[in-house]
Design an enzyme around this catalytic site. Structure first.
Site, mmCIF file in Angstrom:
data_model
loop_
_atom_site.group_PDB
_atom_site.id
_atom_site.type_symbol
_atom_site.label_atom_id
_atom_site.label_comp_id
_atom_site.label_asym_id
_atom_site.label_seq_id
_atom_site.Cartn_x
_atom_site.Cartn_y
_atom_site.Cartn_z
ATOM 1 N N HIS A 270 0.835 -1.211 0.000
ATOM 2 C CA HIS A 270 0.000 0.000 0.000
ATOM 3 C C HIS A 270 0.867 1.258 0.000
ATOM 4 C CE1 HIS A 270 -3.720 2.263 1.287
ATOM 5 N NE2 HIS A 270 -2.788 3.084 1.760
ATOM 6 N N GLU A 271 1.810 1.323 0.933
ATOM 7 C CA GLU A 271 2.649 2.522 1.041
ATOM 8 C C GLU A 271 3.581 2.664 -0.157
ATOM 9 O OE1 GLU A 271 1.846 4.719 3.104
ATOM 10 O OE2 GLU A 271 0.514 3.467 4.305
ATOM 11 N N HIS A 274 1.808 4.533 -2.799
ATOM 12 C CA HIS A 274 1.911 5.981 -2.577
ATOM 13 C C HIS A 274 3.247 6.511 -3.087
ATOM 14 C CE1 HIS A 274 -1.709 6.896 -0.340
ATOM 15 N NE2 HIS A 274 -1.461 6.003 0.604
ATOM 16 N N GLU A 300 -4.720 7.944 -2.754
ATOM 17 C CA GLU A 300 -5.231 6.689 -2.208
ATOM 18 C C GLU A 300 -5.612 5.712 -3.324
ATOM 19 O OE1 GLU A 300 -4.828 5.837 0.735
ATOM 20 O OE2 GLU A 300 -4.405 7.785 1.635
#
Length: 503
Positions: A270-271, A274, A300
């Site tokens: 997830h990160e 980003h 997001e």
């Protein structure tokens, strides 16, 4: 004013915003440092450093010269390129937000955010909401003051003024329409998915422990496959996973549980999503407003695109499973791809948002959205937050947290002053589903590549359609150009039905 002088004014603005970009980068790295490695005793000093940097940036942005340069440069707008014209528009938007907030309020807010966040860290560890409530009330009051000042200056509702900072151009009325659409089908769909899973083969337990160093090794391997550049970034540990830094100095944090490797790995993916977005922003515009990430709905969408859409595909899990088995010395059927996939696709109401499956996740976000709007409206005080939270969890998910650590204290956002952020998580999920569907249609081999651990076809698509756009367009403009449709719920609903019900 002559065209030459107007162009010179625009160039002077670019230099000014380049300095502001450097200040913002320094603040981002200081925040990462505070969250990962700073000794507890340094909190007060660091808060003061961040407050001063915030004040310097605010004074630079709101100086009378900036307004004069903007007025003069606007006369040359028609002669500018599309990118320069968009950049000038973003300069004006950022300036309008900054001038709406008095300098003394900027300083007070920065100090209160730092103080409240540090109190939250201790309060959460001790499950002691009472010790957090007074500081949180102070922060809410200051945030309401800022929201009111921005509302007056920008002609917006106070909550809309905060939301606009995280998702430019977005209004609560837009969010309400999308969330109402979700609520019209999601609870029934959740029930259908859970019943379907009850009748299907159950996941076998995967026995631990899973040493942190092995989890980190796997996480770094997957980051590399995704295209993370370790020469321009690093991975560390924090209470709450987040991404910070700047495009050329990306800082990712995750957290580990030796009883369960699944959360950490997906948090890392997830990160990294980003970080890839930040790294993919147009290089020639990175120090300018138009070269920044286009708000948190788009941000997001990129993290959830990789974590939820790509990271939980059957081909990628089939690729990942033998590597997990080898890394942790696993044996038996529990380590087969089909069983690991069941763990990653398990749907059930839970207390923790960051551990939630993609079906229940929007229900967590919609609760937070309702509560933070009530706090900004002055209808909900900090002392009443636990009860309101628990009532909302029971209403939406049918469960009540046993304590505030797993309830209203679980997220860092409010103690860090991030009001108006939460709706972008679900808006990002809707956008991620829409973008992934468009990517698969445009590049038919994407899922096959994921089965080989190859993220390049997917990354290439979003590099062009999303990352490379910077802030040239509105968030919805980027989504529509990338997918051919305005942001909606249809792709998300179709994705959930296909993945969990086989429709």
């Amino acid at each position: 004013m002559s065209a030459r002088n107007s162009t010179a004014a625009y160039e002077a603005l670019k230099e000014r915003f380049q300095r502001l970009s450097a200040l913002g980068g320094a603040q981002a790295v200081l925040h990462w440092d505070r969250a990962t490695m700073m000794p507890e005793g340094g909190a007060t000093a660091r808060a003061e450093q961040q407050a001063i940097l915030s004040l310097i940036a605010h004074e630079t942005l709101t100086a009378p010269e900036t307004a004069e340069l903007l007025a003069n440069a606007s006369e040359a707008a028609e002669a500018l390129s599309d990118w320069d014209r968009a950049n000038l528009g973003e300069m004006a938007r950022v300036h309008a937000h900054a001038t709406a907030t008095p300098a003394d309020l900027v300083t007070r807010l920065s100090r209160q955010k730092s103080e409240t966040e540090m109190i939250w860290r201790k309060a959460r560890a001790a499950n002691d909401f009472a010790s957090l409530a007074p500081a949180l009330d102070k922060l809410i009051a200051l945030t309401r003051e800022q929201a009111s000042a921005k509302a007056d200056a920008l002609g917006l509702d106070p909550y809309d003024a905060l939301l606009d900072s995280y998702d430019p151009g977005r209004r609560a009325a837009d969010v309400d329409v999308l969330f109402a659409d979700l609520e019209s089908f999601l609870p029934a769909l959740l029930g259908e998915v859970m019943e379907h899973q009850r009748q299907a083969e159950q996941a076998l337990p995967i026995e631990g422990p899973f040493p942190v160093e092995l989890q980190e090794r796997i996480g770094r391997e997957v980051m590399g496959l995704m295209g993370f550049d370790f020469a321009h970034g690093r991975l560390d540990v924090s209470h709450h996973p987040f991404t910070g830094g700047v495009p050329d100095d990306s800082r990712i944090t995750t957290r580990y549980d030796e009883r369960d490797f699944t959360e950490s790995l997906m948090a890392t993916i997830h990160e990294t999503g980003h970080s890839l977005y930040e790294r993919g922003l147009p290089k020639e515009w990175r120090t300018q407003p138009v070269g920044r990430a286009r708000g948190m709905t788009i941000h997001e969408s990129q993290s959830l695109l990789f974590e939820m859409q790509a990271g939980r595909t059957e081909p990628f899990i089939a690729f990942l499973a033998p590597r997990l088995k080898q890394a942790f010395g696993g044996e038996g059927q529990a380590w087969e791809p089909a069983n690991i996939l069941r763990h990653y696709r398990r749907v059930a109401p839970g207390f923790i948002r960051v551990q939630a499956d993609e079906v229940t996740y929007p229900l967590h976000v919609m609760l937070r959205y309702r509560l933070e709007r009530a706090m900004i409206a002055g209808e909900l005080k900090a002392a009443d937050l636990p009860a309101a939270w628990n009532e909302g969890m029971k209403e939406r998910l049918g469960i009540v947290p046993p304590d505030d650590d797993r309830g209203c204290m679980q997220d860092i956002h409010w103690p860090a002053g991030s009001f108006g952020y939460f709706p972008t998580y679900t808006l990002g999920a809707l956008a991620a589903a829409q973008i992934f569907a468009a990517a698969k249609e445009a590049v038919p081999g994407i899922e096959g590549a994921l089965g080989r651990g190859d993220f390049r076809p997917l990354t290439s698509f979003v590099r062009e359609k999303v990352h490379g756009q910077g802030s040239r367009l509105t968030p919805d403009g980027i989504i529509e150009e990338a997918t051919g449709k305005p942001l909606g719920t249809a792709a998300f609903k179709a994705h959930i039905e296909a993945r969990y019900l086989g429709k």
